[in-house]
Design an enzyme around this catalytic site. Structure first.
Site, PDB file in Angstrom:
ATOM      1  N   HIS A 157      36.811  40.824  37.122  1.00 11.19           N
ATOM      2  CA  HIS A 157      35.823  40.720  36.038  1.00 11.19           C
ATOM      3  C   HIS A 157      35.831  39.339  35.415  1.00 11.19           C
ATOM      4  O   HIS A 157      36.790  38.559  35.549  1.00 11.19           O
ATOM      5  CB  HIS A 157      36.058  41.803  34.973  1.00 11.19           C
ATOM      6  CG  HIS A 157      37.355  41.660  34.209  1.00 11.19           C
ATOM      7  ND1 HIS A 157      37.487  40.856  33.100  1.00 11.19           N
ATOM      8  CD2 HIS A 157      38.572  42.236  34.396  1.00 11.19           C
ATOM      9  CE1 HIS A 157      38.710  40.944  32.626  1.00 11.19           C
ATOM     10  NE2 HIS A 157      39.400  41.761  33.403  1.00 11.19           N
ATOM     11  N   CYS A 199      44.141  43.910  35.535  1.00 11.60           N
ATOM     12  CA  CYS A 199      42.938  43.539  36.279  1.00 11.60           C
ATOM     13  C   CYS A 199      42.914  42.030  36.511  1.00 11.60           C
ATOM     14  O   CYS A 199      43.695  41.280  35.925  1.00 11.60           O
ATOM     15  CB  CYS A 199      41.689  43.983  35.528  1.00 11.60           C
ATOM     16  SG  CYS A 199      41.421  45.767  35.583  1.00 11.60           S
TER      17      CYS A 199
END
Length: 533
Positions: free
Chosen positions: A433, A452
């Site tokens: 992301h 992440c």
């Protein structure tokens, strides 16, 4: 895996004729057994095979492979032809010798096999008993299985226990041996190719072993202040010598002046270590310079082991690889590297998982469904201190009990996922992301996330993944990334993703690199590989 003290003597064992003072207690000649006068049509007694395995701890674990191999041959000998030992045997012994010399791995050495082999090579000395022929045949087969398992499969340990969740490469060592015998080609790599990264990295072992043998690697003392160009102090001569030996400095002038040549060498070393190439000699650089060749050899060995586990790369279309300790993403189209992008990975406490998946979705202007762990540990305490916390951070409650509410963050400039995310569904809730905190990408060590992977150039990645669809252009992507409504896009074909952990590797310029063991995965694997028996 053990280092051998003197490899010259081992090489001589391979090259010299055994003179009767070898492993005699293990290779006693049974004079009651008829001597072999013809090597035609030699077949193995299955009972003899069982007896060999029951008395040989090293090869007992390959019992199934032994049985399968000889059963498919109707128990005909594999390593002998009409004249005696075949070329496959000579080729394999040479391969073993070369591997031991390169890897310094004594576990691949078998004194009993060497003694028997050398006796066969000197046919003029004496004839050979049936027992010697049988033992030589089975020792060659067992040693091949041992070699192939170690060099092409790797440790028997459960790799998931070592933090590795990429499916392991599958190797059938029985079929591998059959290919070698049938073709006469003992270049095993033709039948069970190790990846190109393995070959590049292993090629630096002789250089590192040479440094280890030379010695003279005393610790360089740390300084309170970093050294800069034009500084002049005694320690600079030591640093020059070390950088020269490591290959970063073209010549060693032994002076104490921090000159322009040393400045370039310092930057070269810093780039190879991933510590920020500012050209100044500070504490981090001194730490890296003080890592001994023996420690670097172990680091290389650990990473070669991981490379043995890797499945073949996806060469039919695009694929994405992330190397966690390097903080780098690589995007390929078939075999061609299209781009490399800086990334931010998880902290040591929230480590990014090593696994593989398939990227299927791009989500523009995404919501962020806050993980329950973050809600419990971070957001709830903040909400208790400030009743307006959710509104100030563009968050909303979507349900759940007061003790653990469900929270999501709305699309917008404060969204922790930034303007776009890339999903490859997995059990670890990890994805790529964007991030609003762009300044963090300038740090040399980038383990800041909750697990992440934050992408330094997300728009560039989105453009690449959508490049074959003419309905997508830069304007449309910009519009959706800056939107206030979440937009999901399904890719026409899933893109393979592999998230790896390599702290020693050779880059696309052929330069040896090292990185810090940020999650202690190297440490755990080293405990397995170098455990003292």
């Amino acid at each position: 895996m053990k280092s051998i003290g003197i490899f010259v003597s081992i090489m001589l064992l391979y090259l010299c004729v055994a003179c009767g003072n070898g492993d005699d207690k293990n290779v006693e000649r049974d004079t009651s057994i008829n001597e072999i006068t013809s090597f035609n049509n030699l077949f193995l007694d299955s009972n003899k095979l069982e007896g060999f395995l029951s008395g040989n701890n090293r090869f007992r674990k390959y019992e199934k492979q032994f049985i399968d191999f000889y059963k498919q041959r109707n128990y005909e000998y594999a390593w002998f032809d009409s004249s005696g030992l075949g070329e496959q045997a000579r080729g394999f012994i040479n391969l073993l010798s070369s591997t031991i010399s390169t890897m310094h791995d004594s576990s691949l050495y078998n004194s009993k096999l060497v003694t028997l082999y050398n006796a066969f090579e000197d046919n003029a000395v004496r004839k050979h008993t049936a027992e010697e022929v049988l033992n030589t045949e089975l020792l060659l087969t067992g040693q091949f299985f041992h070699y192939a398992a170690k060099m092409y499969k790797g440790t028997d340990s459960n790799i998931a226990d070592l933090g590795w969740f990429i499916p392991r490469k599958k190797i059938n060592i029985t079929a591998l041996l059959d290919s070698v015998i049938q073709t006469g080609n003992t270049e095993v790599d033709k039948f069970a190719a190790l990846n190109a990264e393995y070959k590049k990295l292993s090629s630096f072992l002789p250089f590192l072993y040479k440094l280890e043998k030379e010695g003279n690697w005393d610790s360089i003392p740390q300084r309170k202040k970093a050294l800069h160009i034009n500084d002049d102090t005694v320690i600079i001569a030591t640093i020059k010598d070390r950088l020269y030996r490591l290959g970063d400095l073209a010549y060693n002038d032994s002076t104490t002046l921090f000159d322009s040549a040393l400045f370039s060498a310092v930057q070269s070393f810093q780039r190879r270590m991933g510590i920020g190439a500012d050209g100044a000699i500070g504490p981090k650089m001194i730490e890296e310079l003080n890592i001994t060749p023996a420690q670097r050899i172990q680091q290389v060995m650990v990473n070669l082991e991981r490379m043995r586990w890797m499945p073949p790369p996806h060469r039919d279309h695009e694929f994405i690889a992330v190397n966690i300790p390097e903080y780098k993403m690589y995007v390929y189209n078939e075999d061609t590297l299209k781009m490399d992008i800086n990334v931010i990975v998880g902290t040591a406490a929230n480590s990014t998982v090593v696994f593989s998946g398939d990227l299927k979705y791009i989500v523009f202007a995404p919501y962020w469904k806050v993980p329950s762990k973050i809600v419990r540990n971070e957001i709830l305490p903040a909400m208790r201190k400030d009743t307006g916390y959710l509104r100030k951070h563009q968050m909303e409650r979507t349900g759940g009990p007061d003790t653990l509410p469900a929270i999501r963050q709305l699309p917008g400039p404060l969204n922790s996922l930034g303007k776009v995310k890339f999903l490859f569904p997995n059990n670890y809730d990890i994805y790529f992301h964007d991030t609003p905190n762009r300044n963090l990408f300038s740090a040399s060590s980038r383990s800041f996330s909750h697990g992440c992977i934050r992408v330094g150039e997300p728009k560039k990645l989105a453009e690449f993944l959508l490049r074959n669809d003419t309905s997508w252009n830069e304007t449309r992507i910009d519009t959706l990334m800056s939107g206030v409504k979440e937009k999901w896009v399904t890719l026409p074909r899933a893109i393979p993703v592999v998230i790896t952990y390599f702290t020693a590797f050779v880059d696309d310029q052929g330069i040896l690199n090292f990185r810090r063991d940020i999650y202690k995965h190297d440490e755990k694997l080293a405990d397995k590989l170098f455990a003292k028996e």
